[in-house]
Design an enzyme around this catalytic site. Structure first.
Site, PDB file in Angstrom:
ATOM      1  N   ALA A 122       0.863  -1.196   0.000  1.00 43.45           N
ATOM      2  CA  ALA A 122       0.000   0.000   0.000  1.00 43.45           C
ATOM      3  C   ALA A 122       0.896   1.241   0.000  1.00 43.45           C
ATOM      4  O   ALA A 122       0.774   2.128   0.848  1.00 43.45           O
ATOM      5  CB  ALA A 122      -0.965  -0.010   1.184  1.00 43.45           C
TER       6      ALA A 122
ATOM      7  N   GLY B  68       5.670   8.496   1.012  1.00 48.07           N
ATOM      8  CA  GLY B  68       6.631   8.292   2.106  1.00 48.07           C
ATOM      9  C   GLY B  68       7.510   7.078   1.815  1.00 48.07           C
ATOM     10  O   GLY B  68       8.738   7.140   1.909  1.00 48.07           O
ATOM     11  N   HIS B  69       6.860   5.957   1.438  1.00 51.38           N
ATOM     12  CA  HIS B  69       7.641   4.771   1.066  1.00 51.38           C
ATOM     13  C   HIS B  69       8.545   5.078  -0.131  1.00 51.38           C
ATOM     14  O   HIS B  69       9.714   4.684  -0.168  1.00 51.38           O
ATOM     15  CB  HIS B  69       6.714   3.621   0.637  1.00 51.38           C
TER      16      HIS B  69
ATOM     17  N   LEU C 171       7.827  11.891   5.749  1.00 53.01           N
ATOM     18  CA  LEU C 171       7.203  12.651   4.653  1.00 53.01           C
ATOM     19  C   LEU C 171       5.777  13.007   5.053  1.00 53.01           C
ATOM     20  O   LEU C 171       5.076  12.172   5.628  1.00 53.01           O
ATOM     21  CB  LEU C 171       7.211  11.844   3.350  1.00 53.01           C
TER      22      LEU C 171
ATOM     23  N   GLY D 186      11.946   4.524   7.746  1.00 53.38           N
ATOM     24  CA  GLY D 186      11.497   5.898   7.944  1.00 53.38           C
ATOM     25  C   GLY D 186      11.436   6.256   9.421  1.00 53.38           C
ATOM     26  O   GLY D 186      11.193   5.405  10.276  1.00 53.38           O
TER      27      GLY D 186
END
Ligand code: PAF
Length: 283
Positions: free
Chosen positions: A30, A34-35, A173, A144
């Site tokens: 998903a 950010g990823h 993020l 992260g």
């Protein structure tokens, strides 16, 4: 180019020559921006950029969202076009062919903060990260800072168990309004999504107050009160030492929060550099 999808450990290893820099970004899929920022960092470092996509049953409690967690492998691969070379997407039988009786034991910190309301969560995370690192054998693995406690415990595991992998820690993020990006944001109703921004706003205000000299515990208490008044069910709001995650130490601070809005658990944090850090008492 689209990444190659690989489901088996043997097939994966055959694609990873030993003399190449391999980077791994572990994910549960998903994927959001950010990823992708983590994966882009891997692209810059590595000859072969691997993303794992695996919803790890070991890290979900019995009443958590394991069965409903979004699984969208095809869309994830499209998002990774031109930035990842390989998507490692094992199924449960590949990663856990036997009941996983060997697990990683973590220090008591794993039962604090998120670990208090999610017993076994970090043991499940550490165990799957250990397995993924052994499957991929990357020079660099990228995590992260949004999952600050997870990052800390992974760094500790890698250091204390002598993994040869370097852990790269990447900044949070945020959406345009400041909400930290998360796959679980998709669970928010439109009304909740609008109110969710009150959480990062409260963190920013508290950080400014601490920088201006307010006691961290007072600032944390204010964040808790504000969030409760705004309809969040607060799990924790805590100031910790940003380097050790201990609550009694002094030093640079991280203010961490977990709170539920409707059905959605949100976590976030903010790091606060304290010029007079050595003298400041947190508790
Ligand atoms: O942060 C996540 O998405 C997961 O906890 C991780 C590190 C991929 C392990 O399943």
């Amino acid at each position: 180019m689209l990444p190659v999808i690989v489901h088996s450990v043997n097939e994966l290893r055959a694609m990873l020559p030993e003399n190449k820099h391999v980077a791994l970004t572990p994910t549960m899929g998903a994927l959001h921006e950010g990823h992708l920022s983590l994966v882009r960092h891997g692209r810059q470092l590595a000859d072969i950029n691997v993303v794992s996509v695996y919803v790890n049953p070991l890290q979900f409690g019995p009443h958590e969202d394991f069965s409903t967690y979004p699984r969208e492998l095809e869309a994830d691969c499209a998002r990774l076009e031109n930035i990842a070379d390989i998507v490692f997407a094992p199924n449960d039988a590949e990663l856990y062919p036997l009941p996983q009786t060997v697990t990683i034991t973590l220090p008591p910190l794993a039962d604090e903060l998120c670990g208090r309301s999610r017993p076994g969560f970090f043991q499940g995370v550490a165990t799957v990260v250990c397995k993924l690192l052994n499957c991929v054998r990357p020079q660099t693995a990228i995590f992260g800072k949004k999952d600050f406690q997870q990052l800390f415990l992974v760094q500790l595991m890698v250091a204390q168990l002598n993994f040869p992998t370097k852990i790269a820690a990447m900044p949070i993020l945020r959406e345009a309004d400041g909400l930290a990006m998360s796959s679980r944001n998709a669970y928010l109703t439109s009304d909740e999504r609008q109110r969710a921004v009150l959480l990062p706003n409260a963190l920013r205000t508290a950080a400014a107050a601490i920088t201006a000299g307010e006691k961290p515990t007072t600032a944390a208490a204010t964040v808790r009160q504000q969030l409760q008044a705004d309809g969040f069910v607060v799990d924790y709001v805590e100031c910790r030492n940003a380097t050790t995650l201990t609550s009694t130490a002094s030093g640079d601070i991280v203010l961490l929060v977990a709170a539920t809005l409707g059905q959605t658990r949100l976590i976030d944090n903010i790091e606060i550099r304290c010029p007079n850090a050595a003298k400041r008492e947190l508790a």
